[in-house]
Design an enzyme around this catalytic site. Structure first.
Site, PDB file in Angstrom:
ATOM      1  N   HIS A   1      -1.869   0.893  -9.433  1.00 32.50           N
ATOM      2  CA  HIS A   1      -2.506  -0.044  -8.482  1.00 32.50           C
ATOM      3  C   HIS A   1      -3.224  -1.175  -9.225  1.00 32.50           C
ATOM      4  O   HIS A   1      -4.459  -1.287  -9.167  1.00 32.50           O
ATOM      5  CB  HIS A   1      -3.485   0.698  -7.556  1.00 32.50           C
ATOM      6  CG  HIS A   1      -3.789  -0.069  -6.309  1.00 32.50           C
ATOM      7  ND1 HIS A   1      -4.115   0.532  -5.113  1.00 32.50           N
ATOM      8  CD2 HIS A   1      -3.823  -1.407  -6.064  1.00 32.50           C
ATOM      9  CE1 HIS A   1      -4.335  -0.390  -4.197  1.00 32.50           C
ATOM     10  NE2 HIS A   1      -4.173  -1.586  -4.746  1.00 32.50           N
TER      11      HIS A   1
ATOM     12  N   ARG B   1       0.853  -1.181   0.000  1.00 34.02           N
ATOM     13  CA  ARG B   1       0.000   0.000   0.000  1.00 34.02           C
ATOM     14  C   ARG B   1       0.892   1.236   0.000  1.00 34.02           C
ATOM     15  O   ARG B   1       1.982   1.223   0.608  1.00 34.02           O
ATOM     16  CB  ARG B   1      -0.891   0.036   1.254  1.00 34.02           C
ATOM     17  CG  ARG B   1      -2.020  -0.989   1.249  1.00 34.02           C
ATOM     18  CD  ARG B   1      -3.143  -0.594   0.290  1.00 34.02           C
ATOM     19  NE  ARG B   1      -4.258  -1.503   0.377  1.00 34.02           N
ATOM     20  CZ  ARG B   1      -4.492  -2.521  -0.463  1.00 34.02           C
ATOM     21  NH1 ARG B   1      -3.672  -2.747  -1.479  1.00 34.02           N
ATOM     22  NH2 ARG B   1      -5.556  -3.281  -0.326  1.00 34.02           N
TER      23      ARG B   1
ATOM     24  N   GLU C   1      -3.487   8.041  -3.722  1.00 30.77           N
ATOM     25  CA  GLU C   1      -3.981   7.603  -5.046  1.00 30.77           C
ATOM     26  C   GLU C   1      -5.301   8.294  -5.361  1.00 30.77           C
ATOM     27  O   GLU C   1      -6.125   8.470  -4.460  1.00 30.77           O
ATOM     28  CB  GLU C   1      -4.211   6.084  -5.028  1.00 30.77           C
ATOM     29  CG  GLU C   1      -2.929   5.318  -4.832  1.00 30.77           C
ATOM     30  CD  GLU C   1      -3.154   3.825  -4.633  1.00 30.77           C
ATOM     31  OE1 GLU C   1      -4.290   3.345  -4.795  1.00 30.77           O
ATOM     32  OE2 GLU C   1      -2.183   3.151  -4.305  1.00 30.77           O
TER      33      GLU C   1
HETATM   34  P1  NAP Z   1      -0.954 -11.892   4.341  1.00 33.43           P
HETATM   35  O1  NAP Z   1      -0.970 -13.295   3.859  1.00 33.43           O
HETATM   36  O2  NAP Z   1      -1.735 -11.522   5.551  1.00 33.43           O
HETATM   37  O3  NAP Z   1       0.595 -11.509   4.559  1.00 33.43           O
HETATM   38  C1  NAP Z   1       0.994 -10.371   5.209  1.00 33.43           C
HETATM   39  C2  NAP Z   1       2.396 -10.564   5.760  1.00 33.43           C
HETATM   40  O4  NAP Z   1       2.827  -9.322   6.337  1.00 33.43           O
HETATM   41  C3  NAP Z   1       2.504 -11.614   6.838  1.00 33.43           C
HETATM   42  O5  NAP Z   1       3.644 -12.378   6.583  1.00 33.43           O
HETATM   43  C4  NAP Z   1       2.681 -10.822   8.121  1.00 33.43           C
HETATM   44  O6  NAP Z   1       3.476 -11.585   9.024  1.00 33.43           O
HETATM   45  C5  NAP Z   1       3.398  -9.584   7.609  1.00 33.43           C
HETATM   46  N1  NAP Z   1       3.214  -8.415   8.482  1.00 33.43           N
HETATM   47  C6  NAP Z   1       2.094  -7.983   9.082  1.00 33.43           C
HETATM   48  N2  NAP Z   1       2.357  -6.915   9.850  1.00 33.43           N
HETATM   49  C7  NAP Z   1       3.682  -6.688   9.733  1.00 33.43           C
HETATM   50  C8  NAP Z   1       4.566  -5.743  10.307  1.00 33.43           C
HETATM   51  N3  NAP Z   1       4.136  -4.821  11.202  1.00 33.43           N
HETATM   52  N4  NAP Z   1       5.870  -5.793   9.964  1.00 33.43           N
HETATM   53  C9  NAP Z   1       6.324  -6.726   9.110  1.00 33.43           C
HETATM   54  N5  NAP Z   1       5.540  -7.660   8.535  1.00 33.43           N
HETATM   55  C10 NAP Z   1       4.233  -7.638   8.849  1.00 33.43           C
HETATM   56  O7  NAP Z   1      -1.423 -10.895   3.210  1.00 33.43           O
HETATM   57  P2  NAP Z   1      -1.278 -11.038   1.610  1.00 33.43           P
HETATM   58  O8  NAP Z   1      -2.452 -11.737   1.046  1.00 33.43           O
HETATM   59  O9  NAP Z   1       0.087 -11.552   1.307  1.00 33.43           O
HETATM   60  O10 NAP Z   1      -1.391  -9.495   1.189  1.00 33.43           O
HETATM   61  C11 NAP Z   1      -0.469  -8.548   1.690  1.00 33.43           C
HETATM   62  C12 NAP Z   1      -0.889  -7.133   1.338  1.00 33.43           C
HETATM   63  O11 NAP Z   1      -0.651  -6.892  -0.040  1.00 33.43           O
HETATM   64  C13 NAP Z   1      -2.369  -6.819   1.518  1.00 33.43           C
HETATM   65  O12 NAP Z   1      -2.666  -6.473   2.864  1.00 33.43           O
HETATM   66  C14 NAP Z   1      -2.598  -5.661   0.569  1.00 33.43           C
HETATM   67  O13 NAP Z   1      -2.486  -4.433   1.248  1.00 33.43           O
HETATM   68  C15 NAP Z   1      -1.466  -5.799  -0.436  1.00 33.43           C
HETATM   69  N6  NAP Z   1      -1.984  -6.097  -1.804  1.00 33.43           N
HETATM   70  C16 NAP Z   1      -1.771  -5.181  -2.796  1.00 33.43           C
HETATM   71  C17 NAP Z   1      -2.245  -5.453  -4.079  1.00 33.43           C
HETATM   72  C18 NAP Z   1      -2.029  -4.469  -5.190  1.00 33.43           C
HETATM   73  O14 NAP Z   1      -2.889  -4.344  -6.058  1.00 33.43           O
HETATM   74  N7  NAP Z   1      -0.902  -3.804  -5.249  1.00 33.43           N
HETATM   75  C19 NAP Z   1      -2.932  -6.644  -4.356  1.00 33.43           C
HETATM   76  C20 NAP Z   1      -3.128  -7.532  -3.324  1.00 33.43           C
HETATM   77  C21 NAP Z   1      -2.653  -7.245  -2.032  1.00 33.43           C
HETATM   78  P3  NAP Z   1       3.465 -11.345  10.607  1.00 33.43           P
HETATM   79  O15 NAP Z   1       2.028 -11.353  11.024  1.00 33.43           O
HETATM   80  O16 NAP Z   1       4.289 -12.452  11.141  1.00 33.43           O
HETATM   81  O17 NAP Z   1       4.112 -10.008  10.804  1.00 33.43           O
END
Ligand code: NAP
Length: 316
Positions: free
Chosen positions: A282, A235, A264
């Site tokens: 995005h 994000r 954005e």
């Molecule tokens: P996910 O499976 O929940 O993975 C998130 C990861 O971030 C976990 O490994 C978590 O591990 C870590 N995390 C959480 N808080 C943290 C912190 N304070 N410091 C360091 N690491 C942290 O989520 P996902 O499905 O992979 O998606 C991740 C993110 O990508 C979404 O939340 C979304 O904002 C973004 N996204 C963007 C797009 C786009 O169009 N650009 C598309 C899809 C998703 P821990 O809990 O161990 O910290």
């Protein structure tokens, strides 16, 4: 589902909108001018039991408070930073999202952006189109992606999919999350700063929370350094954008690829003038295949809610 009043916050997907219109009682928030939104919500509050939002407009506290009959927020996104989760918890409102179905697309984009940035693909494309190849000769040399150390901030669903792809390019992988993943052999760092100091390409793939706001700050950027590449597919507010721009201009950071931005769709114009950045609007999950799957999950979750069945992808 005909009796379910659904507030759709933006025109996010024609198929989803048509299906919501066909199956539910649909309210389109954007059709009411911003100045009249409060009145629109007040007038329709007795009918609205569900909100469908996305990564741009979700369900903030004001919207939730305006809807006393709200039962479920079904987000057309995996990131829930535009949903006031605390308010939903307080009110016992269920929250669903669209994990997994978009993981491959987001990971593909992260790798695509990494290669595009190091190999200067967009700049090279502009060079050809401008007739410069013929006029000025061969394009300059660039840097390889294969074999570069890839650091992943947030080794979750998307982070792991990025790691798997980068491994196929012979890239050593390291990561930082709050917890160490016992199922992988990638090198773990206890802080983002340590991660930045030990990788060539830093890919941001964590959720936006209070903790991760501006997690990519002056210190992290300086540590990544003049040869480092920052790729943000998480994000926009993960990155201190003015600091990033200064670092790119001053050569304190090598290059950056951004799919997401702090405000954005407003993007600082300075970024347009820099050749060492690749910018996408995005589009992490923006393929026909994935957006259809995300829409089906939203519809499936709403249907399950109405039929009192287990939700397909509950977050709360
Ligand atoms: P996910 O499976 O929940 O993975 C998130 C990861 O971030 C976990 O490994 C978590 O591990 C870590 N995390 C959480 N808080 C943290 C912190 N304070 N410091 C360091 N690491 C942290 O989520 P996902 O499905 O992979 O998606 C991740 C993110 O990508 C979404 O939340 C979304 O904002 C973004 N996204 C963007 C797009 C786009 O169009 N650009 C598309 C899809 C998703 P821990 O809990 O161990 O910290």
């Amino acid at each position: 589902m005909e009796s379910l009043g659904v507030l759709l916050t933006l025109p996010m997907n024609p198929y989803l909108e048509a299906e919501l219109h066909r199956r539910c009682h649909l309210f389109r928030l954007w059709e009411s001018p911003p100045a009249h939104r409060k009145d629109f919500l007040q007038a329709n509050a007795p009918s609205i039991r569900a909100v469908v939002g996305n990564a741009t407009v979700g369900a903030d506290a004001e919207t939730i408070d305006a809807l006393p009959r709200l039962e479920i927020v079904a987000s057309y996104s995996v990131g829930l930073d535009k949903v006031d989760l605390a308010r939903c918890r307080e009110r016992g409102i269920r929250v669903t999202y669209t994990p997994d179905v978009l993981t491959d697309d987001a990971a593909d984009l992260a790798i695509g952006l990494s290669i595009a940035t190091l190999r200067r693909l967009c700049e090279a494309d502009r060079y050809v189109r401008a007739g410069s190849w013929k006029a000025k000769g061969d394009y300059k040399l660039t840097s390889r992606f294969s074999g570069k150390t890839v650091g992943i901030l947030g080794l979750g669903r998307i982070g792991l999919a990025v790691a798997k792809r980068a491994e196929a390019f012979g890239c050593p992988i390291c990561y930082h999350s709050r917890t160490k993943n016992p199922n992988v052999n990638y090198k773990y760092f206890h802080s983002v700063l340590e991660l930045a100091g030990n990788c060539d390409v830093l890919i941001v793939a964590c959720p936006l929370t209070k903790e991760t706001h501006h997690i990519i700050n002056h210190e992290v950027i300086n540590t990544l350094g003049p040869k480092g590449v920052l790729v943000n597919i998480g994000r926009g507010p993960h990155v201190d954008e003015p600091e990033l721009i200064s670092a790119l201009v001053e050569g304190r950071l090598g290059a950056a690829a951004l799919d997401v931005y702090e405000h954005e769709p407003d993007i600082p114009e300075e970024l347009f003038r820099l050749e060492n950045v690749v910018l996408t609007p995005h589009v992490g999950s923006a393929t026909w295949e994935t957006r259809k799957a995300m829409a089906d999950l939203v519809l499936g979750n709403l249907e399950a809610h109405v039929l009192n069945k287990p939700l397909l992808t509950p977050f709360l």
